[in-house]
Design an enzyme around this catalytic site. Sequence first.
Site, PDB file in Angstrom:
ATOM      1  CE  LYS A 111       1.578  25.900 -39.218  1.00 58.62           C
ATOM      2  NZ  LYS A 111       0.630  26.097 -38.130  1.00 58.62           N
ATOM      3  NE  ARG A 121       1.152  22.060 -39.862  1.00 61.02           N
ATOM      4  CZ  ARG A 121       0.353  22.632 -40.770  1.00 61.02           C
ATOM      5  NH1 ARG A 121       0.716  22.654 -42.037  1.00 61.02           N
ATOM      6  NH2 ARG A 121      -0.792  23.172 -40.419  1.00 61.02           N
ATOM      7  CG  ASP A 148      -2.701  25.780 -39.187  1.00 61.80           C
ATOM      8  OD1 ASP A 148      -2.742  25.075 -38.170  1.00 61.80           O
ATOM      9  OD2 ASP A 148      -1.773  26.571 -39.417  1.00 61.80           O
ATOM     10  CG  ASP A 149      -5.023  25.786 -35.256  1.00 61.93           C
ATOM     11  OD1 ASP A 149      -4.270  24.799 -35.233  1.00 61.93           O
ATOM     12  OD2 ASP A 149      -4.697  26.895 -34.791  1.00 61.93           O
ATOM     13  CG  ASP A 181      -2.889  21.529 -37.982  1.00 56.57           C
ATOM     14  OD1 ASP A 181      -4.000  21.840 -37.523  1.00 56.57           O
ATOM     15  OD2 ASP A 181      -1.919  22.320 -37.984  1.00 56.57           O
ATOM     16  CG  ASN A 182      -3.501  21.272 -34.276  1.00 56.73           C
ATOM     17  OD1 ASN A 182      -2.400  21.532 -34.749  1.00 56.73           O
ATOM     18  ND2 ASN A 182      -4.463  22.174 -34.200  1.00 56.73           N
ATOM     19  CB  CYS A 207       0.635  23.054 -36.332  1.00 60.70           C
ATOM     20  SG  CYS A 207       1.394  24.264 -35.247  1.00 60.70           S
ATOM     21  CE  LYS A 211      -2.129  24.717 -32.230  1.00 64.50           C
ATOM     22  NZ  LYS A 211      -1.993  25.899 -33.118  1.00 64.50           N
ATOM     23  CG  HIS A 257       5.333  25.253 -37.843  1.00 62.92           C
ATOM     24  ND1 HIS A 257       4.286  25.051 -36.961  1.00 62.92           N
ATOM     25  CD2 HIS A 257       6.302  25.873 -37.124  1.00 62.92           C
ATOM     26  CE1 HIS A 257       4.593  25.529 -35.780  1.00 62.92           C
ATOM     27  NE2 HIS A 257       5.818  26.041 -35.845  1.00 62.92           N
ATOM     28  CG  HIS A 265      -3.262  29.166 -37.115  1.00 66.13           C
ATOM     29  ND1 HIS A 265      -2.963  30.340 -36.433  1.00 66.13           N
ATOM     30  CD2 HIS A 265      -2.511  28.198 -36.531  1.00 66.13           C
ATOM     31  CE1 HIS A 265      -2.082  30.074 -35.483  1.00 66.13           C
ATOM     32  NE2 HIS A 265      -1.787  28.786 -35.520  1.00 66.13           N
TER      33      HIS A 265
END
Length: 599
Positions: free
Chosen positions: A143, A85, A43-44, A341-342, A81, A402, A145, A235
Amino acid sequence: MKHLLIFILMAILLLCREVNAQTGVTKPQTTEKRPNIVIILGDDMGYSDMGMFGSEIKTPNLDNLARAGTRFTKFYTCASCSPTRSVLLSGVDTHINGLGNMDEWTAPNQEGVDGYEGNLNDRVVAFPQLLKDAGYHTYMVGKWHMGKTPDKIPAARGFERDFSLLDGAGSYWDMTNFTALTPKSLFTEDGRYLTKLPKNYYATETYTDKLIGFIDDNHADGKPFFAYVSYQAPHDPYHLPRKWRDRHVGQYDIGWDMVRNQRLKRQVELGIMPDSTTLAERMWFVPDYSLLAPATRALIGRKMELYAGMMENMDFHIGRLIEHLKEIGEYDNTVFIVFGDNGAEGNDLGAMIAGTPGTRDYLFWAMKWSQTDPNSWGDPGSYVGYGPGWAQVSMTPFSQYKGWLGEGGIRNALIVSGPVVKRQKGSINNGLMFVADIMPTLLEIAGTTYPKTFKGKELPPLIGKSWMKVLAGEAESPRTQKDYLAWELFGNRVILQGDWKLRWEYKSFGKSDWELFNLALDPAERKDVASQNPDKVKELLILWDDYVKSNNVIIPNRSPFEGISDQLPQRFPVETGYPPLLNKRQFIPPKEMMADPKK
């Protein structure tokens, strides 16, 4: 008796066909053991944060996956994010699958419009549903989301077992969330909402423990499994055990410019980037590190130390998963897909969420996120993010991060390894890849297909392209030079075809107008060449119009970036050493010409 047996077999065959017709899923016909599939999502996590993509951060387990498989240098996700996803799980554009905008930022003119529900909607099928019907065990940890109601949680979208954080972020130690109206994060386990977290909970470790347990519980039946390992790390907030916090003490005091240069040098040596690559311009509002006071440099450097610790801790737990698969004899038959994810997070989420003094959420933040002493960073109640300077380091050599549609917001490092990869071990591929490609690729690996309908509903067509020929070494890219990719998020927009990228972004990150970049010559997006190539701009705008019409793209009338140019200093080009006034040292005359004043 013989006729009766034939009649029974025909009845069973007809029944199977009826079941398949109801679900729309084609059952695989092979008896050969199909490979397990593990998606590891950071994540990130930035483009250059893994060792085999240029980082000084120690990620030996991820690096070993890269050495055993193939690295991809031109892999794209979305700029944040939940949109990424949603495309990953549905294989369908965000503006159709429900995440046309993030739930947290849905604009007034998007409210109530199909494709902008803020969750993975019921007009698409998630590929775990198809893999489950095709005979796979399906597991998720981490996660989610993409929705919190019972019909939107992982168990409702095809996951047989799960341990999931439903929110977009939160504490790694407990259920503390970010706002007064949502003070507690929501978790599910096997489709039930949790009242509390397990004893000795720490997100990255617990997610890994749970997944290993899921795998072991069903291992004896011999069925293949799909695991979606959606780590919360790295993250922010940067929460981690104390023994992981001091592995890089003082290492980052040299500053972001120096670390970016070091990473780019390693990327060139590794073959990730060509020799001609130059770094993107440092963001104009990020200071020259050498101009900061020593104490400030140490404090800012500490944030990057914690981030590096987050990466290394995540890699450690990935290593635990890999070792366990080896112990139970499943590693060699497992496909691993690893990516972020980004782009890396350069925005100050804490400041955005807390708001201004005197407000409800500011008071909540002061109560629940009060551990601001640097000695407490990493503890429960602390909130640390590393900011735009270090985010650009994570996205070396690209521009932005991001939330934005520069390469630093949407290009990610990708590793694929396992039995379907027939390319040379440790090889690098420069083909144009997209997160929507993962669904058709996994369906092909599983020996099943994407249906026209699912549970009586007609499905939108997939927008991705299978990677199987690329992984087999039979092709260099799943796309031709005429295929295009497109994005819209928060009002920013991009069309990408071949080496050409047409980009519209809010001032001052962009020009609030279309800019054109040749990524083959300028991957750092330093030079807008729109005025020199008006015909190319027109060609790409035709594709943009096609994308908008095909995907019901509604440009939002409100954006988190509206007015951002008024909040930032005026933009001027950043050049090393300019202005020279700031770097001129005291002139010291020759000693022989020194004298005291005359009386």
